[in-house]
Design a protein around this motif. Structure first.
Motif, mmCIF file in Angstrom:
data_model
loop_
_atom_site.group_PDB
_atom_site.id
_atom_site.type_symbol
_atom_site.label_atom_id
_atom_site.label_comp_id
_atom_site.label_asym_id
_atom_site.label_seq_id
_atom_site.Cartn_x
_atom_site.Cartn_y
_atom_site.Cartn_z
ATOM 1 N N PRO A 46 0.825 -1.209 0.000
ATOM 2 C CA PRO A 46 0.000 0.000 0.000
ATOM 3 C C PRO A 46 0.863 1.264 0.000
ATOM 4 O O PRO A 46 1.993 1.267 0.502
ATOM 5 C CB PRO A 46 -0.800 -0.123 1.314
ATOM 6 C CG PRO A 46 -0.795 -1.581 1.626
ATOM 7 C CD PRO A 46 0.516 -2.102 1.124
ATOM 8 N N SER A 47 0.334 2.312 -0.599
ATOM 9 C CA SER A 47 0.996 3.622 -0.678
ATOM 10 C C SER A 47 2.208 3.633 -1.594
ATOM 11 O O SER A 47 3.035 4.545 -1.525
ATOM 12 C CB SER A 47 1.380 4.142 0.715
ATOM 13 O OG SER A 47 0.220 4.405 1.483
ATOM 14 N N THR A 48 2.319 2.619 -2.482
ATOM 15 C CA THR A 48 3.367 2.652 -3.497
ATOM 16 C C THR A 48 3.062 3.751 -4.503
ATOM 17 O O THR A 48 1.922 3.906 -4.956
ATOM 18 C CB THR A 48 3.463 1.306 -4.223
ATOM 19 O OG1 THR A 48 3.830 0.297 -3.271
ATOM 20 C CG2 THR A 48 4.501 1.344 -5.336
ATOM 21 N N ALA A 49 4.071 4.530 -4.863
ATOM 22 C CA ALA A 49 3.883 5.642 -5.799
ATOM 23 C C ALA A 49 3.560 5.127 -7.200
ATOM 24 O O ALA A 49 4.126 4.138 -7.659
ATOM 25 C CB ALA A 49 5.130 6.515 -5.838
ATOM 26 N N VAL A 50 2.632 5.809 -7.867
ATOM 27 C CA VAL A 50 2.223 5.461 -9.226
ATOM 28 C C VAL A 50 2.099 6.747 -10.034
ATOM 29 O O VAL A 50 1.534 7.740 -9.554
ATOM 30 C CB VAL A 50 0.866 4.722 -9.240
ATOM 31 C CG1 VAL A 50 0.474 4.342 -10.666
ATOM 32 C CG2 VAL A 50 0.911 3.484 -8.358
ATOM 33 N N ALA A 51 2.625 6.734 -11.251
ATOM 34 C CA ALA A 51 2.484 7.875 -12.158
ATOM 35 C C ALA A 51 1.496 7.489 -13.257
ATOM 36 O O ALA A 51 1.723 6.520 -13.985
ATOM 37 C CB ALA A 51 3.833 8.264 -12.757
ATOM 38 N N VAL A 52 0.391 8.221 -13.367
ATOM 39 C CA VAL A 52 -0.643 7.946 -14.364
ATOM 40 C C VAL A 52 -0.535 8.978 -15.471
ATOM 41 O O VAL A 52 -0.562 10.191 -15.218
ATOM 42 C CB VAL A 52 -2.051 8.011 -13.733
ATOM 43 C CG1 VAL A 52 -3.119 7.757 -14.792
ATOM 44 C CG2 VAL A 52 -2.176 6.998 -12.608
ATOM 45 N N THR A 53 -0.406 8.508 -16.709
ATOM 46 C CA THR A 53 -0.327 9.406 -17.864
ATOM 47 C C THR A 53 -1.704 9.535 -18.477
ATOM 48 O O THR A 53 -2.290 8.553 -18.942
ATOM 49 C CB THR A 53 0.663 8.876 -18.908
ATOM 50 O OG1 THR A 53 1.953 8.732 -18.299
ATOM 51 C CG2 THR A 53 0.780 9.851 -20.074
ATOM 52 N N ALA A 54 -2.252 10.754 -18.484
ATOM 53 C CA ALA A 54 -3.598 11.005 -18.985
ATOM 54 C C ALA A 54 -3.605 11.033 -20.506
ATOM 55 O O ALA A 54 -2.559 10.995 -21.162
ATOM 56 C CB ALA A 54 -4.130 12.324 -18.429
ATOM 57 N N ALA B 69 0.028 9.538 -8.146
ATOM 58 C CA ALA B 69 -0.940 8.785 -7.357
ATOM 59 C C ALA B 69 -0.203 7.800 -6.460
ATOM 60 O O ALA B 69 1.032 7.731 -6.456
ATOM 61 C CB ALA B 69 -1.904 8.043 -8.286
ATOM 62 N N ARG B 70 -0.980 7.041 -5.683
ATOM 63 C CA ARG B 70 -0.421 5.972 -4.869
ATOM 64 C C ARG B 70 -1.462 4.869 -4.721
ATOM 65 O O ARG B 70 -2.662 5.109 -4.882
ATOM 66 C CB ARG B 70 0.031 6.470 -3.495
ATOM 67 C CG ARG B 70 -1.054 7.126 -2.659
ATOM 68 C CD ARG B 70 -0.496 7.617 -1.335
ATOM 69 N NE ARG B 70 -1.436 8.375 -0.550
ATOM 70 C CZ ARG B 70 -2.362 7.865 0.258
ATOM 71 N NH1 ARG B 70 -2.461 6.534 0.366
ATOM 72 N NH2 ARG B 70 -3.173 8.630 0.952
ATOM 73 N N THR B 71 -0.999 3.659 -4.449
ATOM 74 C CA THR B 71 -1.929 2.544 -4.296
ATOM 75 C C THR B 71 -2.668 2.670 -2.969
ATOM 76 O O THR B 71 -2.096 3.097 -1.958
ATOM 77 C CB THR B 71 -1.181 1.202 -4.356
ATOM 78 O OG1 THR B 71 -0.174 1.181 -3.331
ATOM 79 C CG2 THR B 71 -0.514 1.021 -5.711
ATOM 80 N N ALA B 72 -3.958 2.270 -2.980
ATOM 81 C CA ALA B 72 -4.773 2.375 -1.773
ATOM 82 C C ALA B 72 -5.152 0.998 -1.246
ATOM 83 O O ALA B 72 -4.753 0.610 -0.153
ATOM 84 C CB ALA B 72 -6.021 3.214 -2.046
ATOM 85 N N ASP B 73 -5.915 0.233 -2.020
ATOM 86 C CA ASP B 73 -6.341 -1.089 -1.576
ATOM 87 C C ASP B 73 -6.632 -1.961 -2.789
ATOM 88 O O ASP B 73 -6.613 -1.502 -3.930
ATOM 89 C CB ASP B 73 -7.570 -1.008 -0.663
ATOM 90 C CG ASP B 73 -8.678 -0.143 -1.251
ATOM 91 O OD1 ASP B 73 -8.707 0.036 -2.489
ATOM 92 O OD2 ASP B 73 -9.522 0.357 -0.486
ATOM 93 N N VAL B 74 -6.895 -3.234 -2.533
ATOM 94 C CA VAL B 74 -7.192 -4.192 -3.601
ATOM 95 C C VAL B 74 -8.708 -4.276 -3.766
ATOM 96 O O VAL B 74 -9.446 -4.422 -2.785
ATOM 97 C CB VAL B 74 -6.622 -5.579 -3.268
ATOM 98 C CG1 VAL B 74 -6.974 -6.579 -4.361
ATOM 99 C CG2 VAL B 74 -5.112 -5.505 -3.081
ATOM 100 N N VAL B 75 -9.173 -4.160 -5.019
ATOM 101 C CA VAL B 75 -10.607 -4.219 -5.305
ATOM 102 C C VAL B 75 -10.856 -5.242 -6.403
ATOM 103 O O VAL B 75 -9.940 -5.645 -7.126
ATOM 104 C CB VAL B 75 -11.149 -2.843 -5.736
ATOM 105 C CG1 VAL B 75 -11.001 -1.819 -4.627
ATOM 106 C CG2 VAL B 75 -10.443 -2.353 -7.012
#
Length: 282
Positions: free
Chosen positions: A157-165, A173-179
């Motif tokens: 959790p809370s791993t950094a993520v870069a989202v390209t629009a 962004a960062r990871t929150a939980d598994v869905v």
């Protein structure tokens, strides 16, 4: 998501004031010349609101009227003279006949505003009871990265993520939980780096009608900068402290920020400092 359904037959006679994001008091559209207005509230609309009725839906109406500047001088949750006068004033401000009655279907109560809106009916379209008029979506869209069980186990959790629009801009962004994903798999739900929505003030870039697929770069090893020394040069004392030794024998305490390819990025030593590897002559 909350759907807005027609509660009586009619014709869509006009567009509303909402482009993409709706706030309390905005007009979604007009049905038979009557505006359909979105208002904050947990309890869905289910009846005419008029003198003599009471309940949480009346309270939601009163809170909206007070917030919009139409003072309500009534007991909370009770539709009496004060609420009726405030409704009349609001109706006049909308250019409507001041009846003092809010008919069922004229208000759409939504738990959280502002919210993104998709209008599903067009001007001149006939509608029947139950037909979809609009959809009130979550304030910010969901961002989910599909992963396997093995991948999920490697990403805390809370791993950094870069989202390209779609327009090329990057959202942090960062990871929150598994869905669970729509296809029955699993995914990592993302939130903004500060815990808010991923797209923040740029959610107009996200299509409201269809799901979008964009690039997400998961940064398991965050980029680090600073002085680098060979990993072998970082020594550990009996007390657990980490240090490097210079050519004159001075020990300098350091903190290891990151390691890769045999090098350690350290904090506590100046760039250009010459350090000695264990086993080398000092």
């Amino acid at each position: 998501m909350r759907t807005v359904l027609a509660v009586r037959p009619g014709v869509v006679t006009g567009a509303g004031t909402v482009d993409d994001v709706a706030d309390s008091g905005d007009v979604l559209l007009q049905l038979d010349l009557l505006p359909v207005v979105v208002v904050a509230g947990e309890v869905p609309a289910f009846r005419d609101l008029q003198r003599g009725v009471r309940g949480p839906d009346v309270q939601q109406l009163q809170e909206f009227l007070d917030g919009a500047g139409f003072d309500v001088d009534d007991e909370e949750g009770e539709f009496s003279d004060g609420t009726e006068q405030a409704v009349r004033a609001w109706q006049r401000a909308l250019g409507q006949e001041a009846t003092g009655v809010v008919p069922y279907g004229a208000l759409v109560f939504v738990p959280e505003l502002p919210a993104r809106v998709r209008i599903a009916a067009s001007v001149a379209q006939p509608v029947a009871p139950g037909d979809l008029l609009a959809e009130v979506l979550a304030p910010t869209p969901d961002f989910v990265v599909p992963v396997t069980d093995e991948q999920s186990a490697l990403i805390p959790p809370s791993t950094a993520v870069a989202v390209t629009a779609g327009d090329g801009q990057t959202w942090q962004a960062r990871t929150a939980d598994v869905v669970e994903t729509e296809d029955g798999g699993q995914g990592l739900r993302l939130v903004g780096a500060d815990g808010s929505g991923v797209c923040a003030g740029s959610c107009d870039q996200v299509p409201r009608d269809t799901a979008s697929t964009w690039r997400a770069e998961i940064l398991l090893v965050p980029e680090s900068t600073g002085p680098a020394v060979p990993v072998a040069a970082v020594r550990t004392g009996a007390d657990g402290r980490r240090f490097v030794r210079t050519i004159d024998g001075t020990e300098i305490d350091v903190e290891v920020v990151a390691t890769a390819n045999g090098l350690a990025v350290v904090d506590g030593v100046d760039a250009g400092t010459e350090v000695v590897l264990p086993g080398r002559p000092e």
